[in-house]
Scaffold this motif. Structure first.
Motif, PDB file in Angstrom:
ATOM      1  N   TYR A  19       0.867  -1.178   0.000  1.00 24.59           N
ATOM      2  CA  TYR A  19       0.000   0.000   0.000  1.00 24.59           C
ATOM      3  C   TYR A  19       0.899   1.222   0.000  1.00 24.59           C
ATOM      4  CZ  TYR A  19      -3.657   3.275   1.384  1.00 24.59           C
ATOM      5  OH  TYR A  19      -4.533   4.315   1.424  1.00 24.59           O
ATOM      6  N   TYR A  20       0.535   2.229  -0.807  1.00 25.44           N
ATOM      7  CA  TYR A  20       1.365   3.408  -0.958  1.00 25.44           C
ATOM      8  C   TYR A  20       0.612   4.682  -0.614  1.00 25.44           C
ATOM      9  CZ  TYR A  20       4.506   0.304  -3.486  1.00 25.44           C
ATOM     10  OH  TYR A  20       5.355  -0.726  -3.819  1.00 25.44           O
ATOM     11  N   GLY A  21       1.358   5.635  -0.086  1.00 23.93           N
ATOM     12  CA  GLY A  21       0.792   6.936   0.153  1.00 23.93           C
ATOM     13  C   GLY A  21       0.582   7.679  -1.155  1.00 23.93           C
ATOM     14  N   ASP A  22      -0.386   8.561  -1.178  1.00 18.62           N
ATOM     15  CA  ASP A  22      -0.727   9.257  -2.415  1.00 18.62           C
ATOM     16  C   ASP A  22       0.435  10.085  -2.955  1.00 18.62           C
ATOM     17  OD1 ASP A  22      -4.174   9.908  -1.391  1.00 18.62           O
ATOM     18  OD2 ASP A  22      -3.264   8.184  -2.403  1.00 18.62           O
ATOM     19  N   SER A  23       1.244  10.618  -2.076  1.00 24.78           N
ATOM     20  CA  SER A  23       2.296  11.523  -2.519  1.00 24.78           C
ATOM     21  C   SER A  23       3.446  10.818  -3.228  1.00 24.78           C
ATOM     22  CB  SER A  23       2.845  12.316  -1.334  1.00 24.78           C
ATOM     23  OG  SER A  23       3.423  11.437  -0.385  1.00 24.78           O
ATOM     24  N   VAL A  24       3.504   9.495  -3.132  1.00 25.20           N
ATOM     25  CA  VAL A  24       4.633   8.777  -3.725  1.00 25.20           C
ATOM     26  C   VAL A  24       4.205   7.725  -4.743  1.00 25.20           C
ATOM     27  CG1 VAL A  24       6.054   9.116  -1.672  1.00 25.20           C
ATOM     28  CG2 VAL A  24       4.675   7.020  -1.917  1.00 25.20           C
ATOM     29  N   GLY A  72       3.534   5.586  -7.774  1.00 26.63           N
ATOM     30  CA  GLY A  72       4.131   5.621  -9.103  1.00 26.63           C
ATOM     31  C   GLY A  72       5.612   5.935  -9.096  1.00 26.63           C
ATOM     32  N   ARG A  73       6.140   6.390  -7.974  1.00 25.47           N
ATOM     33  CA  ARG A  73       7.558   6.738  -7.880  1.00 25.47           C
ATOM     34  C   ARG A  73       8.305   5.858  -6.909  1.00 25.47           C
ATOM     35  NH1 ARG A  73       9.075  11.387  -5.863  1.00 25.47           N
ATOM     36  NH2 ARG A  73       7.244  11.729  -4.532  1.00 25.47           N
ATOM     37  N   VAL A  74       7.596   5.149  -6.095  1.00 23.27           N
ATOM     38  CA  VAL A  74       8.202   4.385  -5.008  1.00 23.27           C
ATOM     39  C   VAL A  74       7.745   2.932  -5.079  1.00 23.27           C
ATOM     40  CG1 VAL A  74       8.126   4.062  -2.504  1.00 23.27           C
ATOM     41  CG2 VAL A  74       8.498   6.334  -3.452  1.00 23.27           C
TER      42      VAL A  74
END
Length: 125
Positions: free
Chosen positions: A59-64, A66-68
């Motif tokens: 699960y990824y935070g919105d701010s990262v 596609g980059r992380v």
């Protein structure tokens, strides 16, 4: 008890990449959520990414997004955070944290009981 040790961060230029790692030791007999969080000066700590060691759910935070990419090597009790296309807003102290007893993994910080000491990431423009 669980101990978490992050790798040394670093300084990169905007657009660059950096990979952080976090090694866990201690009581590691159950599957758990391993998350990465970050805190920039004057800002609240925010969730970056998390992964479930028992199956790799991420699960990824919105701010990262596609980059992380967060990944794991269970044989080494290690979780990695690959960060690409870094920008100065990504500059922060990055912490890894382990949380037990919940699934799916989320970035709710209060669910993570064990924290690393943090490592500095600086992105210059």
């Amino acid at each position: 008890q669980v101990q978490l040790v992050e790798s040394r961060g670093g300084s990169v230029q905007a657009g660059g990449s950096l990979r952080l790692s976090c090694v866990a030791s201690g009581y590691m007999y159950d599957d758990y959520c391993m998350g990465w969080f970050r805190q920039a000066p004057g800002k609240e700590r925010e969730g970056v990414a998390t992964v479930y060691t028992g199956g790799g759910g991420t699960y990824y935070g919105d701010s990262v997004k596609g980059r992380v990419t967060i990944s794991q090597d269970n044989a080494k009790n290690t979780v990695y955070l690959q960060m690409n296309s870094l920008n100065p807003e990504d500059s922060a102290i990055y912490y890894c944290a382990a949380g037990f007893g919940f699934y799916p993994c989320t970035l709710t910080q209060t669910r993570y009981k064990y924290w690393g000491q943090g490592t500095q990431v600086t992105v210059s423009s």
